[in-house]
Design an enzyme around this catalytic site. Structure first.
Site, short mmCIF file in Angstrom:
data_model
loop_
_atom_site.label_atom_id
_atom_site.label_comp_id
_atom_site.label_asym_id
_atom_site.label_seq_id
_atom_site.Cartn_x
_atom_site.Cartn_y
_atom_site.Cartn_z
N HIS A 90 -2.43 0.98 6.87
CA HIS A 90 -2.82 0.83 5.46
C HIS A 90 -3.18 2.21 4.92
O HIS A 90 -3.76 3.04 5.62
CB HIS A 90 -4.02 -0.12 5.33
CG HIS A 90 -4.32 -0.47 3.91
ND1 HIS A 90 -3.49 -1.26 3.14
CD2 HIS A 90 -5.36 -0.12 3.11
CE1 HIS A 90 -4.01 -1.39 1.93
NE2 HIS A 90 -5.14 -0.71 1.89
N HIS B 79 -5.95 1.38 -4.00
CA HIS B 79 -4.89 0.96 -3.10
C HIS B 79 -4.37 -0.41 -3.49
O HIS B 79 -5.02 -1.15 -4.22
CB HIS B 79 -5.41 0.93 -1.65
CG HIS B 79 -6.56 -0.01 -1.44
ND1 HIS B 79 -6.55 -0.98 -0.47
CD2 HIS B 79 -7.75 -0.15 -2.06
CE1 HIS B 79 -7.69 -1.66 -0.50
NE2 HIS B 79 -8.43 -1.18 -1.47
N CYS C 284 0.80 -1.22 0.00
CA CYS C 284 0.00 0.00 0.00
C CYS C 284 0.84 1.27 0.00
O CYS C 284 0.61 2.18 -0.80
CB CYS C 284 -1.00 -0.01 1.16
SG CYS C 284 -0.25 0.06 2.81
#
Length: 138
Positions: free
Chosen positions: A96, A108, A44
């Site tokens: 994240h 993402h 990510c």
């Protein structure tokens, strides 16, 4: 003065649009923990770092929690395309990160099964883990 403000606003809008379009071009690229290129795959934060460097020339830190610390927190209602969204997915703050693309959705590098993809902030999984919105395009 108004003309300069309008030009500056248009420049930010153009950068955000370019950033989102560029990010969408990586849909389907595999997920790779620690990855930061198309060739290796992305995690990510590597995805976000690469997108911002390639599109607007901003060099972000490598880890999601560092990216959160180096960007300006905004209210979720203020999200515009190109802003960052952070989540607690590993039992740790800001573990994240994704790029907001508009309409309540973000792009993402999700996980090894799905790679780079688009999800809704309102999905059960991400809504429960949402930690904040940040900006760096203003």
């Amino acid at each position: 003065m108004l003309s300069q403000m309008s030009q500056a606003s248009q420049s930010v809008t153009n950068k955000a649009s370019e950033l989102v379009v560029h990010a969408m071009g990586f849909l389907g690229v595999p997920y790779q923990r620690g990855g930061g290129t198309v060739e290796t795959g992305f995690d990510c934060s590597g995805f976000v770092k690469a997108i911002f460097e390639q599109t607007v020339g901003l060099v972000l830190p490598r880890k999601a929690e560092q990216q959160a610390a180096d960007t300006q927190r905004i209210d979720k209602k203020e999200l515009v395309p190109g802003d960052l969204v952070f989540f607690n997915t590993l039992g740790a703050r800001h573990s994240h990160v994704g790029v907001y693309v508009g309409d309540g959705r973000f792009v993402h590098a999700s996980n090894p099964r799905t790679g780079v993809r688009i999800d809704a902030l309102s999905s059960n999984y991400y809504a429960q883990r949402f930690e904040g919105a940040h900006t760096l395009l203003d």
